[in-house]
Design a protein around this motif. Structure first.
Motif, PDB file in Angstrom:
ATOM      1  N   LEU A  96       0.857  -1.187   0.000  1.00 54.26           N
ATOM      2  CA  LEU A  96       0.000   0.000   0.000  1.00 54.26           C
ATOM      3  C   LEU A  96       0.887   1.229   0.000  1.00 54.26           C
ATOM      4  O   LEU A  96       1.770   1.373   0.851  1.00 54.26           O
ATOM      5  N   VAL A  97       0.657   2.122  -0.962  1.00 55.09           N
ATOM      6  CA  VAL A  97       1.374   3.391  -1.034  1.00 55.09           C
ATOM      7  C   VAL A  97       0.372   4.510  -0.786  1.00 55.09           C
ATOM      8  O   VAL A  97      -0.686   4.564  -1.435  1.00 55.09           O
ATOM      9  N   GLU A  98       0.704   5.405   0.151  1.00 59.65           N
ATOM     10  CA  GLU A  98      -0.147   6.556   0.450  1.00 59.65           C
ATOM     11  C   GLU A  98       0.620   7.833   0.136  1.00 59.65           C
ATOM     12  O   GLU A  98       1.780   7.986   0.525  1.00 59.65           O
TER      13      GLU A  98
ATOM     14  N   LEU B 243      -3.060   0.283  -4.009  1.00 58.84           N
ATOM     15  CA  LEU B 243      -2.606  -1.067  -3.678  1.00 58.84           C
ATOM     16  C   LEU B 243      -1.953  -1.719  -4.883  1.00 58.84           C
ATOM     17  O   LEU B 243      -2.199  -1.345  -6.023  1.00 58.84           O
ATOM     18  N   ALA B 244      -1.140  -2.722  -4.629  1.00 64.14           N
ATOM     19  CA  ALA B 244      -0.613  -3.578  -5.684  1.00 64.14           C
ATOM     20  C   ALA B 244      -0.243  -4.925  -5.079  1.00 64.14           C
ATOM     21  O   ALA B 244       0.057  -5.027  -3.882  1.00 64.14           O
TER      22      ALA B 244
ATOM     23  N   ASN C 238      -1.435   3.834  -9.050  1.00 58.51           N
ATOM     24  CA  ASN C 238      -2.829   3.700  -8.631  1.00 58.51           C
ATOM     25  C   ASN C 238      -3.246   4.857  -7.728  1.00 58.51           C
ATOM     26  O   ASN C 238      -4.349   5.401  -7.855  1.00 58.51           O
ATOM     27  N   ALA C 239      -2.361   5.228  -6.805  1.00 56.08           N
ATOM     28  CA  ALA C 239      -2.667   6.349  -5.914  1.00 56.08           C
ATOM     29  C   ALA C 239      -2.759   7.666  -6.686  1.00 56.08           C
ATOM     30  O   ALA C 239      -3.693   8.458  -6.496  1.00 56.08           O
ATOM     31  N   LEU C 240      -1.807   7.917  -7.570  1.00 59.65           N
ATOM     32  CA  LEU C 240      -1.801   9.149  -8.349  1.00 59.65           C
ATOM     33  C   LEU C 240      -3.017   9.264  -9.265  1.00 59.65           C
ATOM     34  O   LEU C 240      -3.464  10.376  -9.593  1.00 59.65           O
TER      35      LEU C 240
ATOM     36  N   ALA D 235      -9.921  -1.426  -8.081  1.00 60.17           N
ATOM     37  CA  ALA D 235     -10.431  -1.258  -6.722  1.00 60.17           C
ATOM     38  C   ALA D 235     -10.185   0.168  -6.278  1.00 60.17           C
ATOM     39  O   ALA D 235      -9.184   0.783  -6.664  1.00 60.17           O
ATOM     40  N   THR D 236     -11.080   0.673  -5.483  1.00 57.92           N
ATOM     41  CA  THR D 236     -10.902   1.997  -4.896  1.00 57.92           C
ATOM     42  C   THR D 236     -10.872   1.866  -3.377  1.00 57.92           C
ATOM     43  O   THR D 236     -11.515   0.982  -2.804  1.00 57.92           O
TER      44      THR D 236
END
Length: 294
Positions: free
Chosen positions: A34-36, A50-51, A112-114, A242-243
């Motif tokens: 998980l990257v925030e 996520l990945a 995904n986060a961006l 996914a969100t």
């Protein structure tokens, strides 16, 4: 085909997604990362992605900037950045591949986060919405929980590692293939599902290219929750990702070793977006049942 991931990064850069954004935290779980991200002026909510986490021991944690995380997807990495770790190429050492795959997973989670502010998802899971007329599907990746949602269909599974046995409900007939047999497995398939994990392990562009022109191509999984435009341009019909509705809850779930359904129960929601109205899927169904995903 140019690297799909590099193209996604290019689209995001052009849209200003990287400006004023910093890494908040990275959480490494047993099966996912998980990257925030956060805005430098704290004016926007946390962006989270996520990945799939590849197996093996991750590199020692070190402080990483946004550019560090995206480095594996730099344009200088070459046009084959999606495929350089393709499992059928097999020329690198396992330790080298493991480190590169882990870095790739972090890069994809960052994409995904961006992508979050640029996405307009619909709730639902296309794997659970096959039309009754579909006779044959091919899946890149073994989606065991999805089999209970299928009925009277042949499923051709393409997997990197040998599969001992697959338990299926009545009417679901499964045959297995290796990555080097992908073209044969996809022949005459009505729908092709490509796991988002292929963007971590390699070969995603190749699998999309091999899908029959008549087939509906779906890229599926939380790993594939980035800006879909380059995928649509490459011939993908549906992106099912996914969100993250509750980053803090998901962070704790990742730390607890959750994945799949365990994450969906703690703040992750299945969603999709389609380039058009593809055949073989009931995407206008009022009821959107769900199934586990990779």
């Amino acid at each position: 085909m140019n690297s799909l991931l590099t193209a996604v990064r290019g689209h995001l850069e052009a849209g200003g997604a990287l400006e004023g954004t910093s890494v908040d935290r990275i959480t490494v779980g047993k099966r996912v990362v998980l990257v925030e991200l956060t805005a430098d002026d704290a004016s926007e909510p946390t962006l989270a992605g996520l990945a799939h986490r590849p197996r093996g021991v991750p590199p020692s944690p070190t402080p990483r900037t946004l550019e560090d995380l995206l480095e594996p997807l730099a344009a200088s990495a070459g046009a084959s950045a999606d495929d350089e770790l393709d499992p059928i190429a097999g020329s690198r050492s396992a330790s080298s591949d493991g480190a590169e795959r882990f870095d790739r997973a972090l890069a994809v989670a960052t994409l995904n986060a961006l992508s979050v502010p640029f996405l307009e998802w619909r709730d639902g899971d296309p794997m659970a919405l096959l039309e009754p007329s579909v006779e044959t599907i091919a899946t890149v990746g073994l989606f065991r929980p999805a089999f209970r949602k299928f009925d009277d269909v042949d499923v051709r599974v393409i997997e990197r590692t040998p599969i001992d046995s697959v338990s299926t409900p009545p009417g679901v007939r499964v045959s297995t293939f290796g990555p080097d047999e992908a073209e044969r497995a996809m022949t005459d398939a009505d729908v092709v599902f490509v796991t988002g994990s292929a963007f971590v392990y390699g070969g995603a562009s190749r699998y999309v290219d091999l899908a029959p022109s008549s087939a509906t191509v779906v890229v599926v999984g939380a790993t594939a929750s980035f800006l879909p435009d380059p995928l649509f341009e490459a011939g993908v019909d549906v992106v099912a990702g996914a969100t993250i509705d509750d980053p803090a809850s998901v962070r704790e779930a990742v730390r607890d070793g959750e994945c799949g359904t365990g994450l969906h129960d703690r703040g992750v929601r299945k969603v999709y977006v389609a380039a058009d109205r593809p055949s073989g899927l009931r995407l206008d169904s009022e009821t959107n049942p769900t199934t586990d995903e990779r």
